[in-house]
Scaffold this motif. Sequence first.
Motif, PDB file in Angstrom:
ATOM      1  N   LYS A  79       0.833  -1.201   0.000  1.00 58.58           N
ATOM      2  CA  LYS A  79       0.000   0.000   0.000  1.00 58.58           C
ATOM      3  C   LYS A  79       0.866   1.249   0.000  1.00 58.58           C
ATOM      4  N   ALA A 127       0.912   3.917  -2.991  1.00 59.56           N
ATOM      5  CA  ALA A 127       0.599   5.327  -2.734  1.00 59.56           C
ATOM      6  C   ALA A 127       1.722   6.226  -3.233  1.00 59.56           C
ATOM      7  N   LEU A 164       5.350  11.720  -0.247  1.00 61.49           N
ATOM      8  CA  LEU A 164       4.332  11.861   0.795  1.00 61.49           C
ATOM      9  C   LEU A 164       4.993  11.865   2.160  1.00 61.49           C
ATOM     10  N   CYS A 200       2.612  11.184   7.847  1.00 61.47           N
ATOM     11  CA  CYS A 200       1.260  11.435   8.317  1.00 61.47           C
ATOM     12  C   CYS A 200       0.230  11.235   7.222  1.00 61.47           C
ATOM     13  N   ASP A 201       0.457  11.864   6.070  1.00 56.89           N
ATOM     14  CA  ASP A 201      -0.501  11.731   4.981  1.00 56.89           C
ATOM     15  C   ASP A 201      -0.571  10.287   4.485  1.00 56.89           C
ATOM     16  N   SER A 219      -0.105   7.680   6.172  1.00 55.05           N
ATOM     17  CA  SER A 219      -0.868   6.947   7.172  1.00 55.05           C
ATOM     18  C   SER A 219      -2.367   7.117   6.959  1.00 55.05           C
ATOM     19  N   VAL A 220      -2.784   8.362   6.698  1.00 59.77           N
ATOM     20  CA  VAL A 220      -4.202   8.625   6.466  1.00 59.77           C
ATOM     21  C   VAL A 220      -4.678   7.950   5.176  1.00 59.77           C
ATOM     22  N   ILE A 221      -3.880   8.110   4.132  1.00 60.74           N
ATOM     23  CA  ILE A 221      -4.284   7.598   2.827  1.00 60.74           C
ATOM     24  C   ILE A 221      -4.484   6.089   2.833  1.00 60.74           C
TER      25      ILE A 221
END
Lengths: 122, 122
Positions: free
Chosen positions: A49, A53, A60, A63-64, A66-68
């Motif tokens: 993943k 991403a 990236l 933090c982002d 992790s969210v995505i």
Amino acid sequence: MKKEETDVCKNNVIGDIRINELRKNLPEDELLFDIAEFFKIFGDSTRIKIINALFCENELCVCDLSVIIGISQSAVSHQLRILRQSKLVKYRKEGKTVFYSLDDEHIKQIYNLAKEHITEEK
Amino acid sequence: MKKEETDVCKNNVIGDIRINELRKNLPEDELLFDIAEFFKIFGDSTRIKIINALFCENELCVCDLSVIIGISQSAVSHQLRILRQSKLVKYRKEGKTVFYSLDDEHIKQIYNLAKEHITEEK
DNA sequence: ATTATATATGAATATATGTTCATATATAAC
DNA sequence: GTTATATATGAACATATATTCATATATAAT
């Protein structure tokens, strides 16, 4: 009894000579081990993943990311460390933020081949 | 507070809109999971040895395979089952003997890319 | 300085995975 | 039929691996 410890069964279809030839010409265990280790990196959903991403967004922050991908910051950090150690990703720091991106030409090819394979299979 | 459960940190460098875009356009978890599972198959020394041996000899019985890669018959059989289930190898029976061979076009490419990658790295 | 934030990391835990051992199954040889 | 051989497989065990939780570290903001 000349076949000694290599003798597991009496079948030996291709013959001792060819067997020994193969045994000698196989890449050293270490290379095969390294190849397996390399694939092992890709063999985890979280890491795939992350890799996926980073294909989409190029760069990236943790933090982002992790969210995505919907996985805890801690877990993502742990997996990023593994990807870093394998030199599959690189990073740059900007203040508190750390940006990760892919760091290998081969990854894309290998990843896409696998994706093709899976998609075709359906 | 509109960022709700997607909010892990306040950083959100690329912005909510792009984040949600990415989240939506990511391949479904299932595809990514399948890709990871596929790589997992290659991520084991024994299976890589089997695959490699089958490249060299095209077709091998379990017994000879076991001798060539130096791993017990039982362990080889167990791993062959996994390779069979993933449709990476096929087999044919001849009397007591079972011959295995590779059963996928993509394998060679993927395997070779990885090998290249490892070799170049050195 | 104090507080908040982003990331990293050690330890504990849970889970997955590979090997071995014993044994089942299938076929061949006698 | 009995015995030997090739392969497969279940169970037990050992090891590896991923996640969580708590916390450390580093930087920024106040």
